[in-house]
Design an enzyme around this catalytic site. Structure first.
Site, PDB file in Angstrom:
ATOM      1  N   LEU A   1      -7.886  -7.750  25.061  1.00 15.28           N
ATOM      2  CA  LEU A   1      -7.249  -6.435  25.183  1.00 15.28           C
ATOM      3  C   LEU A   1      -7.729  -5.496  24.080  1.00 15.28           C
ATOM      4  O   LEU A   1      -8.029  -4.325  24.314  1.00 15.28           O
ATOM      5  CB  LEU A   1      -5.718  -6.583  25.133  1.00 15.28           C
ATOM      6  CG  LEU A   1      -4.927  -5.276  25.310  1.00 15.28           C
ATOM      7  CD1 LEU A   1      -5.231  -4.617  26.644  1.00 15.28           C
ATOM      8  CD2 LEU A   1      -3.430  -5.521  25.179  1.00 15.28           C
TER       9      LEU A   1
ATOM     10  N   TRP B   1       3.929 -12.659   4.648  1.00 22.56           N
ATOM     11  CA  TRP B   1       2.800 -12.396   5.530  1.00 22.56           C
ATOM     12  C   TRP B   1       2.075 -13.673   5.977  1.00 22.56           C
ATOM     13  O   TRP B   1       0.934 -13.643   6.412  1.00 22.56           O
ATOM     14  CB  TRP B   1       1.847 -11.377   4.881  1.00 22.56           C
ATOM     15  CG  TRP B   1       2.462 -10.003   4.802  1.00 22.56           C
ATOM     16  CD1 TRP B   1       3.611  -9.594   5.435  1.00 22.56           C
ATOM     17  CD2 TRP B   1       1.990  -8.861   4.072  1.00 22.56           C
ATOM     18  NE1 TRP B   1       3.880  -8.279   5.131  1.00 22.56           N
ATOM     19  CE2 TRP B   1       2.906  -7.803   4.304  1.00 22.56           C
ATOM     20  CE3 TRP B   1       0.878  -8.627   3.247  1.00 22.56           C
ATOM     21  CZ2 TRP B   1       2.750  -6.535   3.739  1.00 22.56           C
ATOM     22  CZ3 TRP B   1       0.727  -7.362   2.689  1.00 22.56           C
ATOM     23  CH2 TRP B   1       1.649  -6.331   2.932  1.00 22.56           C
TER      24      TRP B   1
ATOM     25  N   HIS C   1       3.755  -3.148  -7.642  1.00 17.19           N
ATOM     26  CA  HIS C   1       3.493  -2.022  -6.739  1.00 17.19           C
ATOM     27  C   HIS C   1       4.163  -2.268  -5.398  1.00 17.19           C
ATOM     28  O   HIS C   1       4.165  -3.390  -4.886  1.00 17.19           O
ATOM     29  CB  HIS C   1       1.983  -1.846  -6.542  1.00 17.19           C
ATOM     30  CG  HIS C   1       1.645  -0.985  -5.364  1.00 17.19           C
ATOM     31  ND1 HIS C   1       1.889   0.371  -5.369  1.00 17.19           N
ATOM     32  CD2 HIS C   1       1.156  -1.273  -4.144  1.00 17.19           C
ATOM     33  CE1 HIS C   1       1.533   0.864  -4.188  1.00 17.19           C
ATOM     34  NE2 HIS C   1       1.085  -0.111  -3.426  1.00 17.19           N
TER      35      HIS C   1
ATOM     36  N   CYS D   1      -4.728  -6.578  15.193  1.00 21.33           N
ATOM     37  CA  CYS D   1      -4.155  -7.921  15.134  1.00 21.33           C
ATOM     38  C   CYS D   1      -4.280  -8.456  13.721  1.00 21.33           C
ATOM     39  O   CYS D   1      -5.161  -8.045  12.973  1.00 21.33           O
ATOM     40  CB  CYS D   1      -4.916  -8.848  16.075  1.00 21.33           C
ATOM     41  SG  CYS D   1      -4.902  -8.269  17.769  1.00 21.33           S
TER      42      CYS D   1
ATOM     43  N   ASP E   1       1.626  -7.311  -7.063  1.00 20.41           N
ATOM     44  CA  ASP E   1       2.014  -6.455  -5.935  1.00 20.41           C
ATOM     45  C   ASP E   1       3.082  -7.113  -5.074  1.00 20.41           C
ATOM     46  O   ASP E   1       2.958  -8.281  -4.717  1.00 20.41           O
ATOM     47  CB  ASP E   1       0.796  -6.198  -5.030  1.00 20.41           C
ATOM     48  CG  ASP E   1      -0.256  -5.331  -5.716  1.00 20.41           C
ATOM     49  OD1 ASP E   1       0.122  -4.474  -6.524  1.00 20.41           O
ATOM     50  OD2 ASP E   1      -1.450  -5.519  -5.411  1.00 20.41           O
TER      51      ASP E   1
ATOM     52  N   GLU F   1     -11.154  -5.151  -6.648  1.00 17.33           N
ATOM     53  CA  GLU F   1     -10.831  -6.096  -5.565  1.00 17.33           C
ATOM     54  C   GLU F   1     -11.927  -6.252  -4.503  1.00 17.33           C
ATOM     55  O   GLU F   1     -11.643  -6.582  -3.352  1.00 17.33           O
ATOM     56  CB  GLU F   1      -9.493  -5.728  -4.894  1.00 17.33           C
ATOM     57  CG  GLU F   1      -8.328  -5.719  -5.877  1.00 17.33           C
ATOM     58  CD  GLU F   1      -6.981  -5.350  -5.252  1.00 17.33           C
ATOM     59  OE1 GLU F   1      -6.804  -5.540  -4.038  1.00 17.33           O
ATOM     60  OE2 GLU F   1      -6.107  -4.877  -6.006  1.00 17.33           O
TER      61      GLU F   1
ATOM     62  N   ILE G   1      -4.116   1.743  -7.923  1.00 16.09           N
ATOM     63  CA  ILE G   1      -3.268   0.645  -7.449  1.00 16.09           C
ATOM     64  C   ILE G   1      -4.036  -0.674  -7.322  1.00 16.09           C
ATOM     65  O   ILE G   1      -3.463  -1.728  -7.129  1.00 16.09           O
ATOM     66  CB  ILE G   1      -2.602   1.048  -6.116  1.00 16.09           C
ATOM     67  CG1 ILE G   1      -1.854   2.374  -6.277  1.00 16.09           C
ATOM     68  CG2 ILE G   1      -1.639  -0.003  -5.607  1.00 16.09           C
ATOM     69  CD1 ILE G   1      -0.813   2.392  -7.376  1.00 16.09           C
TER      70      ILE G   1
ATOM     71  N   HIS H   1      -3.534   7.621   2.617  1.00  9.98           N
ATOM     72  CA  HIS H   1      -3.752   7.393   4.052  1.00  9.98           C
ATOM     73  C   HIS H   1      -4.283   8.640   4.750  1.00  9.98           C
ATOM     74  O   HIS H   1      -4.805   8.567   5.838  1.00  9.98           O
ATOM     75  CB  HIS H   1      -2.458   6.938   4.730  1.00  9.98           C
ATOM     76  CG  HIS H   1      -1.953   5.654   4.161  1.00  9.98           C
ATOM     77  ND1 HIS H   1      -2.555   4.444   4.425  1.00  9.98           N
ATOM     78  CD2 HIS H   1      -0.944   5.387   3.306  1.00  9.98           C
ATOM     79  CE1 HIS H   1      -1.924   3.495   3.756  1.00  9.98           C
ATOM     80  NE2 HIS H   1      -0.941   4.035   3.080  1.00  9.98           N
TER      81      HIS H   1
ATOM     82  N   ARG I   1      -8.696 -11.992  22.104  1.00  8.20           N
ATOM     83  CA  ARG I   1      -8.381 -10.577  21.832  1.00  8.20           C
ATOM     84  C   ARG I   1      -9.067  -9.638  22.828  1.00  8.20           C
ATOM     85  O   ARG I   1      -9.543  -8.552  22.468  1.00  8.20           O
ATOM     86  CB  ARG I   1      -8.756 -10.202  20.390  1.00  8.20           C
ATOM     87  CG  ARG I   1      -7.802 -10.797  19.371  1.00  8.20           C
ATOM     88  CD  ARG I   1      -8.198 -10.425  17.961  1.00  8.20           C
ATOM     89  NE  ARG I   1      -9.433 -11.069  17.541  1.00  8.20           N
ATOM     90  CZ  ARG I   1     -10.204 -10.674  16.538  1.00  8.20           C
ATOM     91  NH1 ARG I   1      -9.857  -9.620  15.833  1.00  8.20           N
ATOM     92  NH2 ARG I   1     -11.298 -11.321  16.226  1.00  8.20           N
TER      93      ARG I   1
HETATM   94  N1  GLN Z   1      -3.527  -3.977  -4.979  1.00  7.16           N
HETATM   95  C1  GLN Z   1      -3.575  -3.735  -3.580  1.00  7.16           C
HETATM   96  C2  GLN Z   1      -4.641  -2.694  -3.265  1.00  7.16           C
HETATM   97  O1  GLN Z   1      -4.814  -1.802  -4.025  1.00  7.16           O
HETATM   98  C3  GLN Z   1      -2.244  -3.274  -3.048  1.00  7.16           C
HETATM   99  C4  GLN Z   1      -2.239  -3.108  -1.555  1.00  7.16           C
HETATM  100  C5  GLN Z   1      -0.882  -2.811  -0.960  1.00  7.16           C
HETATM  101  O2  GLN Z   1      -0.020  -2.306  -1.606  1.00  7.16           O
HETATM  102  N2  GLN Z   1      -0.675  -3.093   0.284  1.00  7.16           N
HETATM  103  O3  GLN Z   1      -5.290  -2.748  -2.256  1.00  7.16           O
HETATM  104 ZN    ZN Z   2       0.509  -0.140  -1.442  1.00  8.77          ZN
END
Ligand code: GLN
Ligand code: ZN
Length: 766
Positions: free
Chosen positions: A18, A567, A647, A522, A605, A490, A437, A700, A16
């Site tokens: 770069l 993924w 979600h 990455c 999710d 989490e 979430i 975000h 990595r």
């Molecule tokens: N449960 C995950 C979180 O809250 C959902 C992340 C996502 O939607 N990409 O981080």
């Molecule tokens: Zn999300």
């Protein structure tokens, strides 16, 4: 004699390099000269690696500081006015970086260009912005400079350009909507000039990528191909037109008859198109066979590939070119850098460098006879056979279980209305229940503890104690905020797929298998190599512990089967659907255990459900059928009283809304704040039957939402969704935020919900 060529090589570097160089430059730690030098070193290294692997015609122009679509914009002078630039001067590197990320060492910050997914990959490109009066000019000379650079090193090369039609297709109208295709007339002279200049530099072949040839194209776009390529033929070097990521389908006839000198087709994704293309391609053209899978990590079955190639060689002779199916941008660089995997698993893998060596072997077998490379072919066959029969891949119990799947297993006992009533009785939630979430901020302390634990510097017990402390902290905070449905936060997860992959059988992890996601970012996707099963519960202890700290309902938190599939690098020896079902069954066990442990709400999710949609509409139904079935298979094991949430981080559901409804989740939380709830239209028009939590603020953005902003959005949401089925939550997980930000945002969110509730009850009683 056939030729081995490559469509593009990973640009990030084996270690990595770069990424590190870019990030130091952006932080101001190295100057531009040092960055440029690093780029030159990398290009040299990449050409040398490819030449060594036997590539005879090397790509130039596949290297990029950030993204090749952005490179194209800059080369063509498509610079949005907010990045104010002298419109005669060449575009400087910092302007380029400001377009990509809003900020660079030099120049004032401005809103970055949008970024979106490159076809069905996990690579993101920078979206070109076109004005109705868009002018084009050659505003950057990097392609010409790099061509000279490679020529000076003595390589035979093939510059790579993104084709004018794909380029226009991928862009957006900056202000008013207009037909982008109309810009093509102004664009062709610039492409002609580029081709002409390359020819003057002594270039014999140019690769022009038109990946949109595998999409459903409107008639006008199909027709434009003939016009464009008639005008571009004979102005410069010979053109190899490259299609990839799928089948040409209804564009096949068009593609084979364009006035260009060669056609590249993807035979990994769409081997079935070979015969028709070979039959129809005019005899003077080169056929570039994209025979080695550029999107996955498996060693190719060379014997079987040779059987496909032999008849082609008889027909095309030296006009048969061999290549990976698409640019190798989407696979890791070099298997030789892997130290943690065992030799057997390693032998099944081929990264970019190994894929090129496979092509070279195929060429030698074709040109000089299989006997000339007999030992290498025999070795390859041993590897292929070993993988096909390996005990670590095939678990009869997993396969037997797959055969037991019935529609009933994927169906909740009762309908939503009945379930909702039962759940409400048990949970006793207020109107407009508030929740989050899943993730809360990942602090340095957690990351540090995890890395200590992985290096065996602290014990499992110590590590778990740190995680528990974080769970405790986040539960306390959520109480304090006044949320109704809590989460454990989490803290134990670095990544929502990796966490599960590490605990499921059938997954392996590389130490260096990085793939560019965007710019310097990455990802290291897990490798799903074998039958998937769950040796033991994965999240139950954390959820149980979190629930023990509160009387409020604690939501269990899982990543869904489609997202885990999407993924990862996935095995290619069975349909994706089958692999997804295996993951679904493993998650089903987890869901059942969570329920048994007293968890009353479980969220599964699926942020990647939509991006899994096939490129062609005609394939959507099939995908959506099995993808939604897999979700339901994970979820529908629970009793009516257990509430299932899902979600997704987007809300563009217009074209798949009936499938979203078919998931039959009791509650779905989605992203809507950025569109000011307008994306909820789809749910209203379809009369979506279950509960929805439209994101009430954009996690975000570093900007903090106020109570009244959130309330305004909630009021708007009630125009689309009956209040009885409305939940209140942020757009996505809070992992990347700081606690101070989360604190004020969630307090405002809860306050807004309470204010709304009060208004509503007043209305009801008044
Ligand atoms: N449960 C995950 C979180 O809250 C959902 C992340 C996502 O939607 N990409 O981080
Ligand atoms: Zn999300």
């Amino acid at each position: 004699m056939s030729i081995v060529h490559n469509l593009g090589f990973p640009r990030i570097g084996q270690q990595r390099e770069l990424k590190w160089a870019l990030e130091s430059y952006w932080r101001g730690e190295i100057d531009q000269a040092a960055l440029l030098q690093q780029g030159e070193n990398l290009r040299q290294q990449h050409w040398a690696q490819q030449a060594q692997a036997g590539v005879e015609l090397l790509p130039v122009g596949d290297f990029s500081w950030y993204d090749h679509v952005l490179d194209t914009s800059v080369m063509l002078g498509v610079i949005p006015p907010r990045f104010a630039q002298d419109d005669q001067a060449p575009v400087d590197l910092d302007t380029y970086f400001r377009m990509a990320r809003g900020r660079a060492p030099q120049g004032t910050d401005s809103r970055a260009c949008e970024m979106t997914k490159w076809f069905d990959t996990n690579y993101h490109y920078i979206v070109p912005e076109f004005a109705p009066d868009q002018e084009f000019r050659i505003a950057d000379s990097r392609l010409f400079d790099q061509t000279r650079e490679a020529q000076t090193l003595g390589y035979a090369i093939k510059p790579v350009l993104l084709g004018p039609l794909s380029y226009l297709w991928l862009g957006k109208c900056s202000t008013t909507a207009f037909e982008k295709l109309e810009l093509v007339d102004r664009l062709i002279p610039i492409y002609s000039e580029i081709l002409h200049r390359l020819k003057q530099q002594g270039v014999q072949w140019v690769q022009i990528d038109e990946p949109i040839l595998v999409l459903d194209l409107p008639l006008a776009w199909q027709r434009a191909f003939a016009t464009v390529y008639t005008r571009l033929s004979n102005v410069g070097a010979r053109i190899l037109l490259a299609s990839y990521f799928g089948e040409l389908g209804d564009n096949l006839h068009l593609a084979v008859h364009l006035p260009v000198d060669g056609l590249h087709i993807d035979l990994a994704r769409a081997p079935q198109q070979l015969r028709t293309v070979a039959d129809q391609l005019p005899i003077y053209k080169v056929l570039s066979a994209g025979i080695i899978d550029g999107r996955n990590v498996w060693t190719g079955d060379l014997h079987s590939l040779l059987q496909q190639l032999k008849p082609l060689q008889e027909r095309f002779g030296e006009r048969l070119w061999l290549a990976p199916s698409c640019s190798l941008l989407h696979c890791p660089v070099n298997r030789d850098n892997e130290t943690a995997l065992d030799p057997e698993l390693l032998s099944w893998l081929a990264f970019a460098v190994q894929k090129l060596a496979e092509l070279n072997l195929l060429k030698q077998a074709l040109d000089q006879g299989e006997a000339s490379v007999a030992p290498a072919l025999a070795h390859n066959q041993r590897v292929i056979t070993a993988r096909r029969t390996a005990a670590r891949i095939h678990h009869p119990s997993v396969q037997t279980r797959l055969n037991t799947i019935t529609e009933a297993m994927a169906t909740r006992h009762s309908g939503y209305t009945q379930r909702a009533a039962l759940q409400q009785q048990l949970l006793g939630l207020p109107l407009l229940p508030t929740t989050t979430i899943g993730s809360f901020p990942q602090t340095d302390e957690v990351r540090h503890a995890r890395s200590q634990f992985r290096q065996q510097r602290i014990s499992q017990q110590d590590y778990e104690a740190v995680i528990k402390q974080h769970i405790q902290h986040s539960v306390m905070k959520q109480h304090d905020f006044g949320l109704d449905v809590l989460v454990h936060g989490e803290a134990e997860r670095t990544d929502m797929v990796e966490y599960f992959g590490e605990q499921l059988a059938g997954f392996a992890f590389t130490s260096n298998g990085w793939v560019q996601s965007y710019g310097s970012r990455c990802v290291k996707p897990p490798i799903l190599y074998g039958d998937v099963s769950r040796p033991k519960p994965m999240t139950v202890e954390w959820s149980r512990y979190a629930q023990s700290l509160t009387t409020k309902p604690m939501k269990g938190m899982l990543t869904g089967p489609v997202t885990i599939l999407q993924w990862s690098f996935v095995r290619d020896d069975q349909p994706r659907q089958t692999t997804c079902q295996q993951i679904a069954l493993a998650l089903r066990d987890e869901v059942r255990d969570l329920e048994a442990a007293g968890i009353k709400i479980i969220q599964i999710d699926e942020p990647a459900l939509r991006e899994g949609l096939p490129l062609r509409r005609s394939a959507w139904q099939d995908y959506l059928r099995w993808a939604t079935q897999c979700f339901r298979l994970s979820a529908a094991t629970v009793e009516d009283k257990t509430q299932i949430h899902t979600h997704m981080c987007y809300a563009e559901f217009n074209d798949i809304i009936e499938w979203i409804a078919a998931l039959d989740a009791d509650v779905i939380t989605i992203e809507t704040s950025r569109s000011h709830m307008e994306l909820l239209n789809a749910f209203k028009a379809f009369a979506y039957p279950n509960a929805i939590g439209p994101g009430t603020y954009d996690i975000h953005s570093p900007r903090q939402p106020t109570q009244s902003e959130i309330k305004t959005l909630l009021e708007k949401a009630t125009a689309y969704i009956p209040v009885q089925r409305l939940w209140v939550n942020p757009d996505c997980g809070l992992k990347t935020r700081r606690w101070e930000e989360v604190d004020s945002a969630l307090r405002n969110m809860v306050a807004a919900a309470k204010e709304m509730r009060a208004n509503l009850t007043q209305h009801a009683s008044g």
